[in-house]
Write a protein that holds these residues in place. Sequence first.
Motif, PDB file in Angstrom:
ATOM      1  N   GLN A  20     -24.953   2.747  62.938  1.00 36.39           N
ATOM      2  CA  GLN A  20     -24.045   2.405  61.835  1.00 36.39           C
ATOM      3  C   GLN A  20     -24.850   2.431  60.538  1.00 36.39           C
ATOM      4  OE1 GLN A  20     -20.704   1.954  61.631  1.00 36.39           O
ATOM      5  NE2 GLN A  20     -20.855   1.482  59.462  1.00 36.39           N
ATOM      6  N   ASP A  22     -24.545   1.247  57.443  1.00 37.44           N
ATOM      7  CA  ASP A  22     -24.752   0.114  56.546  1.00 37.44           C
ATOM      8  C   ASP A  22     -25.398  -1.093  57.238  1.00 37.44           C
ATOM      9  OD1 ASP A  22     -22.413  -0.299  58.008  1.00 37.44           O
ATOM     10  OD2 ASP A  22     -21.181  -0.812  56.262  1.00 37.44           O
ATOM     11  N   LYS A  70     -22.997  10.016  57.840  1.00 39.13           N
ATOM     12  CA  LYS A  70     -23.494   9.512  56.565  1.00 39.13           C
ATOM     13  C   LYS A  70     -24.938   9.928  56.310  1.00 39.13           C
ATOM     14  CE  LYS A  70     -19.882   7.240  55.157  1.00 39.13           C
ATOM     15  NZ  LYS A  70     -19.220   7.609  53.909  1.00 39.13           N
ATOM     16  N   ASP A  86     -20.465   6.196  59.858  1.00 43.42           N
ATOM     17  CA  ASP A  86     -19.506   5.121  59.646  1.00 43.42           C
ATOM     18  C   ASP A  86     -18.591   5.185  60.865  1.00 43.42           C
ATOM     19  OD1 ASP A  86     -18.002   3.069  58.669  1.00 43.42           O
ATOM     20  OD2 ASP A  86     -17.101   4.220  57.039  1.00 43.42           O
TER      21      ASP A  86
END
Length: 112
Positions: A20, A22, A70, A86
Amino acid sequence: MSVDRVTYNADGLVPAVIQQFDSREVLMMGWMDAEALNRTLTTGRVTFWSRSRQEYWRKGDTSGHIQIVKGARLDCDGDTLLIEVDQIGAACHTGDHTCFDADDLHPVVGER
């Protein structure tokens, strides 16, 4: 990323760790050949090579749990990919958020 530096195994595959973007949570690991990597890098969606079905599969096409690319990196040895995504929905085919929720191996935790 220089794709000419990717080192594939004897089956023409390279492991791709999916993270992921972030939170940096590791979601899953899948296999890519050169075509799956090319599709991933050029479409913005993650594509894997299924060793059991011997076919390409784009994450989320049947489940709706898509992975939007991403970022993509190659490790120092050139033999493992890190694909930052994401994640929309569950990453694991079991319906869990991550494939690494299942079994805690209870290691002895080292000290610094």
